[in-house]
Design an enzyme around this catalytic site. Structure first.
Site, PDB file in Angstrom:
ATOM      1  N   GLY A  28       0.820  -1.211   0.000  1.00  0.00           N
ATOM      2  CA  GLY A  28       0.000   0.000   0.000  1.00  0.00           C
ATOM      3  C   GLY A  28       0.851   1.258   0.000  1.00  0.00           C
ATOM      4  CG  HIS A  31       5.234   5.240  -5.020  1.00  0.00           C
ATOM      5  ND1 HIS A  31       5.767   4.540  -6.082  1.00  0.00           N
ATOM      6  CD2 HIS A  31       5.772   4.685  -3.896  1.00  0.00           C
ATOM      7  CE1 HIS A  31       6.614   3.624  -5.628  1.00  0.00           C
ATOM      8  NE2 HIS A  31       6.627   3.687  -4.295  1.00  0.00           N
ATOM      9  CG  HIS A  34       3.314   0.821  -5.479  1.00  0.00           C
ATOM     10  ND1 HIS A  34       3.483   1.895  -4.645  1.00  0.00           N
ATOM     11  CD2 HIS A  34       3.952  -0.220  -4.898  1.00  0.00           C
ATOM     12  CE1 HIS A  34       4.183   1.517  -3.581  1.00  0.00           C
ATOM     13  NE2 HIS A  34       4.487   0.238  -3.719  1.00  0.00           N
ATOM     14  CD  GLN A  58       7.880  -7.116   3.817  1.00  0.00           C
ATOM     15  OE1 GLN A  58       7.126  -7.930   3.320  1.00  0.00           O
ATOM     16  NE2 GLN A  58       8.456  -6.166   3.101  1.00  0.00           N
ATOM     17  CB  VAL A 173       8.602   5.376 -11.307  1.00  0.00           C
ATOM     18  CG1 VAL A 173       8.014   6.736 -11.660  1.00  0.00           C
ATOM     19  CG2 VAL A 173       8.005   4.304 -12.210  1.00  0.00           C
ATOM     20  CG  MET A 181       8.583   7.946  -7.374  1.00  0.00           C
ATOM     21  SD  MET A 181       6.961   8.034  -8.113  1.00  0.00           S
ATOM     22  CE  MET A 181       7.175   9.550  -9.041  1.00  0.00           C
ATOM     23  CB  SER A 182      10.713   4.787  -1.706  1.00  0.00           C
ATOM     24  OG  SER A 182      10.529   4.187  -0.433  1.00  0.00           O
TER      25      SER A 182
HETATM   26  O1  PAF Z   1       8.055  -4.492  -1.928  1.00  0.00           O
HETATM   27  C1  PAF Z   1       7.090  -4.607  -1.128  1.00  0.00           C
HETATM   28  O2  PAF Z   1       6.192  -3.753  -1.069  1.00  0.00           O
HETATM   29  C2  PAF Z   1       7.003  -5.828  -0.231  1.00  0.00           C
HETATM   30  O3  PAF Z   1       8.255  -6.243   0.186  1.00  0.00           O
HETATM   31  C3  PAF Z   1       6.212  -6.997  -0.863  1.00  0.00           C
HETATM   32  C4  PAF Z   1       6.903  -7.549  -2.106  1.00  0.00           C
HETATM   33  C5  PAF Z   1       4.802  -6.541  -1.223  1.00  0.00           C
HETATM   34  C6  PAF Z   1       6.103  -8.150   0.149  1.00  0.00           C
HETATM   35  O4  PAF Z   1       5.449  -7.748   1.312  1.00  0.00           O
END
Ligand code: PAF
Length: 275
Positions: A28, A31, A34, A58, A173, A181-182
């Site tokens: 989610g 940006h 995605h 994670q 991007v 972008m992040s």
């Molecule tokens: O890159 C991400 O947003 C996450 O690491 C992913 C691949 C959706 C796994 O949770």
């Protein structure tokens, strides 16, 4: 766009799904990067599934799980407007029911760089993406080049566990000043945001110097001076694109990778040298 909040709802949709499915997993806070993944998926498949799941597995202790940006309503609108057919947005207990204990370790590709700085991070990524791939069963998985090591981990996961899908790595991007972008860019304060694009310039200088014949070590030392305060370099290296093993010189099928922290925010960037 349909919304599935549970594994059962996803399975029900999957039973009547078109023959080719592209899948874009996300956490989610979407940006343009995605949305580009979704556009690629749209252009190559009969239908597109996206997921939004902030995956606790994670995040390490002391990382930003609690403050990770969340905007499900805004994200839903963006995904619907970009042509997603199904959004899977489960609660944590749908993915990790009580007693969940099965995890996936992909080995050495996940051990250096981000893996060393964030112990357990790639176990969390591989486990959740493995579960999502199993549930969605897409023909194509789309991931961003910005997270280069993650893309190598996921290619290894798909290959080793024989998921019946291909992995497409979609180019990063960037903002107009070069910053990749992040979702985490929103954490940067004004001074950090001004300095942040120097990470990309550092990386470009590193590559230029290696292409001019400097060793990796000399190029790293010289290019590090390009990073602007308050940025502090975590690593600047050259790695094999498949194994993520460090390389002594730039060559085909390699990434030049960089990570730095600006205050509490870590940023990653890379340049890819394909075959
Ligand atoms: O890159 C991400 O947003 C996450 O690491 C992913 C691949 C959706 C796994 O949770």
């Amino acid at each position: 766009m349909q919304l599935a909040r549970t594994v059962e709802e996803l399975r029900a949709w999957r039973r009547g799904a078109p023959p080719t499915l592209g899948f874009v997993p996300t956490m989610g806070a979407l940006h343009e990067g995605h949305l580009d993944l979704v556009r690629f998926a749209r252009s190559q498949n009969a239908a597109v599934v996206a997921s939004i799941f902030v995956n606790p597995l994670q995040f390490g202790a002391g990382e930003d799980l609690a403050r990770y940006p969340r905007d499900l309503e805004g994200d839903r609108e963006k995904l619907a407007a970009t042509g997603v057919d199904l959004l899977f947005a489960p609660e944590t207990n749908e993915i990790y029911p009580e007693g969940f204990s099965t995890t996936i370790d992909v080995g050495s590709v996940a051990e250096g760089f981000e893996g060393a700085l964030r112990p357990g991070h790639f176990r969390g990524v591989a486990t959740v993406v493995g579960k999502l791939l199993h549930l969605v069963a897409p023909q194509r998985l789309y991931v961003g080049q910005k997270d280069a090591q993650q893309s190598a981990v996921l290619r290894r996961l798909v290959r080793d566990l024989a998921f019946d899908c291909t992995v497409s790595i979609v180019p990063t991007v960037r903002e107009t000043d070069g910053l990749a972008m992040s979702s985490r860019n929103v954490y940067l304060d004004e001074r950090e945001r001004r300095a942040a694009p120097s990470l990309h310039r550092t990386l470009r200088r590193f590559v230029e110097l290696m292409q001019a014949g400097r060793s990796v070590d000399l190029a790293r030392t010289e290019a590090s001076a390009v990073l602007e305060a308050p940025g502090e370099l975590d690593y600047l290296a050259c790695v094999d694109a498949e194994s993520f093993a460090p390389l002594a010189a730039l060559r085909a099928n390699a990434f030049a990778i960089a990570a730095a922290h600006f205050g509490r925010t870590r940023l990653l960037d890379n340049l890819w040298f394909p075959q």
